[in-house]
Every structure is written in C-alpha cells, then in structure tokens.
Design an enzyme around this catalytic site. Structure first.
Site, PDB file in Angstrom:
ATOM      1  CD  GLU A  55      -0.489  26.006  23.089  1.00  8.39           C
ATOM      2  OE1 GLU A  55      -1.572  25.589  23.524  1.00  8.39           O
ATOM      3  OE2 GLU A  55       0.499  25.264  22.893  1.00  8.39           O
ATOM      4  CB  THR A 164      -3.756  -9.822  -0.211  1.00 13.71           C
ATOM      5  OG1 THR A 164      -4.072 -11.109   0.332  1.00 13.71           O
ATOM      6  CG2 THR A 164      -4.910  -8.868   0.058  1.00 13.71           C
ATOM      7  CB  ALA A 167      -2.948 -20.471  -4.266  1.00 11.53           C
ATOM      8  CG  ASP A 203       4.986 -11.700   3.279  1.00 11.78           C
ATOM      9  OD1 ASP A 203       5.060 -12.649   2.467  1.00 11.78           O
ATOM     10  OD2 ASP A 203       3.960 -11.011   3.432  1.00 11.78           O
TER      11      ASP A 203
END
Length: 361
Positions: A55, A164, A167, A203
């Site tokens: 504003e 995903t 194995a 990962d």
C-alpha cells in the site's frame, strides 16, 4: 458490488503480489493499485520483511493523485506497528475514499482491525473480490496464522509406475531437466526445504535453489532422529541448516553444530522426531510454506501423521518395475475404504514429464 473494472484492477493487484513470491517470507505476498477517475495512478508490491508494504509503495507512486481515489489490495491493510507503521493510517492520510480488498488478514493482530480503522475514518471498504485466488497466493501464511503450522507440500519425482529409485537407491535422474528446474522454482517459493537422513546419506544433496534465479535461499531442514548425518555432507556447505533430532547423541550433535547446524530435540513416544510438533516449531520460526523432498519412509511418516497438505508429483514416461522403491511407505490396508483421498488441482506437462498437484481432502 464489484464491477468489471474492479476485477481488472484486482487481477493486476494479484500479479503484482506474485512478484514477491520468492522474497516476502515470513510476510504475506501483497500487491496494491491506486485508481482515480478510472485510471491507475500508482501501484506497488511488498518485496521483503522490514521494507514498506504494498500500500505504501502504491500511495507513494500515486502522490497527490490518491486523494479521492480507490485502493485495491489483496490483503487487509495492517493496523498495528510492526517493523513498519500501520498501512491503514497511511491510506486514510492519503485521502483514499474506497478500499477494495480480496480477503481479511488471518493474522489475529490485524484481522478486522484494519477494516474498522478505515471505516471509522469514513472510507468505504468492500471485501471479497477474488478471495479464492488471494488465499491460494498466501496459502502458507494463512496456514501459519490459522492452524499454527506451515502449509506442507511434498514433492516426488517418479516413474509412471510410481518408482522413485532403483532397488540399490539410485535415483538421479528419473525426470528431465525441465522438471528439475520447475522443482527448483517450487523450492524457491518455500520458506524452508525439508529432507531426511536417508536422502542425505544416499544422494548427498545440496537442497538449495540453483536452476531458477532467486535472491533468497530457503532455510534447510533435516530430520535425523539419531543425529547420524555425516558432517561432511554437502547440505551444510552453504546456508543455515535446522536439524530435528530425537535421541540424545552428543557426538553427532557436536559434529553437526561445528558445521553451523542448529539442533532441536523433539522426541515422540517411539523414539523418533515428533513431526507434528516440528511443524509447530517451524511455524513459530516464521515458516509459511514447507517444501519436502525426502525418501519413502519419511514421506510415509509425514503423510501417516497428517503433516502433508498437498503432493507435487513429477511423473516420467519410464518404468522400473516392482523392484524399485515406491513414493510412500504407508501401513498396509485391508479395505479400500481406508485409502487416503486427494483432489487433483493441476495436471500439466513439463518438458517430457508430467506434473501433478494434488491436495488431500
């Protein structure tokens, strides 16, 4: 109550508010437009906490042309002194005669008080134009104010048969570059990005935003009950990391703290991290949207404990088969009546992959 011109101006307000998508945390995303004699004479958006609100930017841009005009804004003007003065007072002082607002502020420090202050000063206040769109834009802020927890979005990249990883846990890369960049855009809009010990172990991710431009990196959050994560992990190479543990592990805590991590112990009755309490703690820390990129077990635990609001799923046109890892480790069902139901919010292609946004009922 609302004209076509009102709708056009509110659409512009929401487009302006979206410019703060990556930067406003922990504040809401807000845009504002000042109109006089049917012409936009000023506009602005809130960019980051501690800086002027939307504003104020719009009124400054309008200068004297705000007198007798209409202000459009997607969230109720604030009425309290925080890092900045009350916007409701600035609106009155500028001579605005009408304010059109998409939604009331869910913050109990403001909710309804901004409207009351404006009406007491003789300003006409009309509320509810494009409220659903405004709520979606600030769904995390609304969640934190109303529920005392962030809005949790769980992201998964999987093959068409829902796998995903192999194995042997190899998962890079199931989806293509376009999907990975799109995923980073969702990371960038979140206040915090959460992962688990298993994902870091397998990962060694950085969990930062790299594939889209951003001036702010989200807080990194790690769930590691036993504080077993290697301090050499790339997760700790840049930016703050908040680690939630459960069991007392002094050596692990010391090693992670030496890498700059902050450790929070929240143990449940099973010796694991108390996930609902973790969400409450994150809300206290100002986290509106929490973006989750974790493994099958933590994904399943979050869903099973009612900690996930929606799924962001990228499906690649590939197959791995039953030997691969699934998306969620959930308890076995013996009847279809026990399935968790979702509603598809959006389905669209991203490069060669498919992006699905689905919300729990």
């Amino acid at each position: 109550m609302f004209s076509d011109r009102d709708s056009e101006c509110m659409s512009r307000v929401l487009a302006l508010a979206e410019r703060g998508l990556y930067t406003t945390t922990p504040n809401p995303r807000v845009g504002a437009v000042v109109v006089n004699d049917g012409i936009i004479v000023g506009e602005g958006f809130h960019e980051r906490a501690g800086e002027p609100h939307a504003e104020v930017h719009a009124l400054r841009a309008a200068r004297g042309r705000a007198q007798g005009g209409t202000l459009y804004v997607n969230l109720e003007p604030c009425s309290h002194h925080g890092r900045t003065p009350p916007c409701a007072d600035a609106v009155v002082e500028a001579g605005i005669t009408r304010v059109v607002v998409a939604m009331q502020d869910p913050n109990p420090r403001v909710s309804g008080d901004g409207f009351a202050r404006l009406r007491e000063a003789g300003v006409t206040v009309d509320v509810g134009l494009m409220e659903d769109e405004a709520r979606e834009l600030n769904i995390g802020f609304v969640s934190r104010m109303v529920r005392g927890r962030p809005w949790v979005r769980l992201k998964v990249a999987a093959t068409l048969d829902g796998r995903t990883a192999l194995a042997n846990r190899q998962s890079q890369w199931i989806t293509g570059e376009s999907a990975r960049a799109d995923g980073h855009a969702w990371r960038a809009r979140a206040c915090a990005v959460l992962t688990g010990f298993g994902t870091v172990r397998d990962d060694n991710p950085r969990m930062d935003v790299r594939h889209v431009p951003t001036t702010r990196q989200p807080l990194k959050v790690l769930v590691d009950s036993g504080l077993e994560t290697s301090a050499a992990s790339r997760l700790f190479d840049s930016g703050p990391v908040l680690v939630y543990g459960a069991r007392d592990a002094a050596a692990g805590a010391a090693a992670l703290a030496a890498r700059g991590a902050k450790i929070v112990q929240l143990e449940n009755s099973r010796g694991k991290v108390d996930l609902p309490r973790m969400l409450e703690d994150l809300a206290v820390r100002g986290v509106n949207e929490l973006h989750v990129e974790a493994g099958t077990r933590l994904n399943g635990s979050l869903i099973n404990e009612g900690c996930v609001d929606e799924l962001l799923v990228y499906l690649a046109p590939k197959l791995i088969g039953n030997s691969g890892l699934g998306m969620f480790d959930l308890p076995e069902l013996t009847a279809l009546s026990g399935v968790r139901e979702l509603v598809f919010r959006q389905v669209r292609p991203v490069g060669d992959d498919l992006r699905i946004l689905a919300r729990f009922k």
